[in-house]
Design an enzyme around this catalytic site. Structure first.
Site, PDB file in Angstrom:
ATOM      1  N   GLU A 175      36.916  44.297 -51.799  1.00  0.00           N
ATOM      2  CA  GLU A 175      37.471  45.031 -50.654  1.00  0.00           C
ATOM      3  C   GLU A 175      38.138  44.102 -49.648  1.00  0.00           C
ATOM      4  OE1 GLU A 175      34.469  47.677 -49.122  1.00  0.00           O
ATOM      5  OE2 GLU A 175      34.263  48.724 -51.036  1.00  0.00           O
ATOM      6  N   ASN A 216      38.146  43.399 -56.612  1.00  0.00           N
ATOM      7  CA  ASN A 216      37.693  44.791 -56.687  1.00  0.00           C
ATOM      8  C   ASN A 216      37.964  45.498 -55.355  1.00  0.00           C
ATOM      9  OD1 ASN A 216      36.028  46.830 -58.174  1.00  0.00           O
ATOM     10  ND2 ASN A 216      34.558  46.509 -56.501  1.00  0.00           N
ATOM     11  N   HIS A 252      35.786  55.837 -56.266  1.00  0.00           N
ATOM     12  CA  HIS A 252      34.893  56.795 -55.592  1.00  0.00           C
ATOM     13  C   HIS A 252      35.755  57.997 -55.181  1.00  0.00           C
ATOM     14  CE1 HIS A 252      31.557  54.009 -55.452  1.00  0.00           C
ATOM     15  NE2 HIS A 252      32.336  53.083 -54.942  1.00  0.00           N
ATOM     16  N   GLU A 280      33.279  51.542 -60.214  1.00  0.00           N
ATOM     17  CA  GLU A 280      32.252  52.223 -59.400  1.00  0.00           C
ATOM     18  C   GLU A 280      32.467  53.733 -59.407  1.00  0.00           C
ATOM     19  OE1 GLU A 280      31.906  50.512 -55.463  1.00  0.00           O
ATOM     20  OE2 GLU A 280      32.210  48.473 -56.192  1.00  0.00           O
ATOM     21  N   ASP A 282      32.454  57.522 -59.247  1.00  0.00           N
ATOM     22  CA  ASP A 282      31.684  58.739 -58.979  1.00  0.00           C
ATOM     23  C   ASP A 282      32.634  59.789 -58.416  1.00  0.00           C
ATOM     24  OD1 ASP A 282      31.851  57.843 -56.270  1.00  0.00           O
ATOM     25  OD2 ASP A 282      29.743  57.259 -56.189  1.00  0.00           O
TER      26      ASP A 282
END
Ligand code: XIL
Length: 360
Positions: A175, A216, A252, A280, A282
């Site tokens: 990030e 990432n 996400h 990651e 979801d």
């Protein structure tokens, strides 16, 4: 009441023999009535399909891994049955693994790595350099630029060396871009300046010559202003010979919110010679969920996994947890939840069969 008897017969078939005697009797004595709205039929684990096409399917794990008694057995058994990769959701972050200047606490992450090795799983290392979850001894200290560089090098060198040959890939920087696409302000940028990023990659490479090294980030999954910045950012790193192997798309998503340009975006980063991993994933819903939302969620999962595995540069999909009992979503996004493949009772949701179908 122990946890296992509440698991339905179909879940036991899918999750495997996690509960001793309970699983022995599952086929003749279902603990719960059959759920007609659950996907039926194929109980093949995700990792079986993934292995057939040489891809890795994983989950982040954290507290569920350490549940006591049968809860823990159920969790670990399901994890090992479904996945051939894992990520430490928190255990390798700075504040967890480096709680005092001269103290590294490797044991929790070590137990995950040992579990992965015992179960034929790869490990994603997450994460070496992050603006968040930094130990307070670091953030509350007063450091010169040279001291901050030495602290960054020490941290990366110690952690990557500890796991040399055992962690397949590292999120070296996490990030680092803000929502405006500029480098995000934070401890490392503010103390060191933009060179901290190159220093981090080169230090990680020196500590492990074979691990894959990733940048990432989130909101870079589709083609948009931030991913354009990420594209320019990684192209510049490559041009300067910085050892970067790939880019991680956190992924996400909100239900219905998977960008239609995901596949094209994977393609453009892959054209730079990078791997592109979904790191990651979801798909969160606004609660209470409806059957229609769960159906859309399944389609969203299918779209993301299919976009990845249809590109040879994308051989890894990691979910940010696998049961709704564990997810970070409800506490981080109040009113949202049910973001994962299994519900809180380990029942497969429609998204499970959708991911199976993408991996077939
Ligand atoms: C989250 C964890 O899931 C939480 O348990 C923790 O409290 C905060 O961090 N992007 C990342 C992850 O790269 O490290 C974050 O994980 C989720 C967002």
């Amino acid at each position: 009441m122990s946890f296992c008897p509440r698991i339905g017969a179909l879940a036991l078939l899918i999750l495997g023999a996690a509960c001793g005697a309970n699983s022995e009797s599952a086929s003749t004595t279902p603990a719960e009535p059959f759920q007609p709205n659950q996907p039926t039929g194929d109980t093949t684990p995700l990792r079986t399909y993934a292995a057939r096409r040489n891809v890795f399917v994983g989950s982040a794990i954290d507290r569920g891994f350490r549940y006591a008694g049968s809860d823990g057995v159920t969790f670990r058994s399901a994890m090992a049955r479904q996945f051939n990769m894992l990520t430490a959701e928190n255990d390798m972050k700075h504040d967890h693994i480096h709680p005092a200047r001269d103290t590294y606490r490797f044991e929790p992450a070590d137990s995950l790595v040992t579990f992965a090795e015992s179960n034929g799983m790869r490990v994603r290392g997450h994460t070496l350099v992050f603006h968040s979850q930094l130990a307070s001894w670091l953030t509350s200290g007063t450091w010169t630029k040279e001291e901050a560089k030495a602290l960054l090098v020490d941290h990366i060198t110690k952690v990557v060396s500890h796991y040399r040959g055992r962690v397949a890939e590292w999120d070296v920087v996490n990030e680092v871009l803000g929502d405006n696409g500029a480098l995000r302000s934070g401890f490392w940028l503010d103390r060191i300046g933009p060179e901290y990023i190159e220093l981090a990659f080169r230090t990680a490479r020196a500590a492990d010559p074979t691990a894959a090294l990733f940048y990432n980030d989130y909101n870079i999954e589709g083609i948009n202003a931030k991913s354009d910045s990420a594209y320019a950012f990684v192209r510049d790193l490559i041009a300067r010979g910085v050892p970067i192997t790939g880019i991680g798309f956190e992924s996400h998503f909100q239900v219905g919110g998977v960008p239609s340009s995901l596949a094209a975006n994977i393609t453009r980063f892959a054209a730079l010679g990078l791997k592109v991993h979904i790191t990651e994933l979801d798909v969160r819903l606004q609660l209470p969920s409806t059957a229609a939302q769960l159906t859309t969620q399944a389609q969203n999962y299918k779209d993301v996994v299919s976009a990845c595995v249809s590109n040879s540069a994308c051989d890894t999909v990691v979910f940010w947890g696998f049961t709704d009992r564990e997810s970070w979503i409800p506490s981080t996004f109040p009113g949202w939840g049910e973001a994962l493949l299994f519900d809180a009772s380990y029942q497969p949701k429609p998204a499970f069969a959708a991911v199976q179908s993408s991996l077939k």
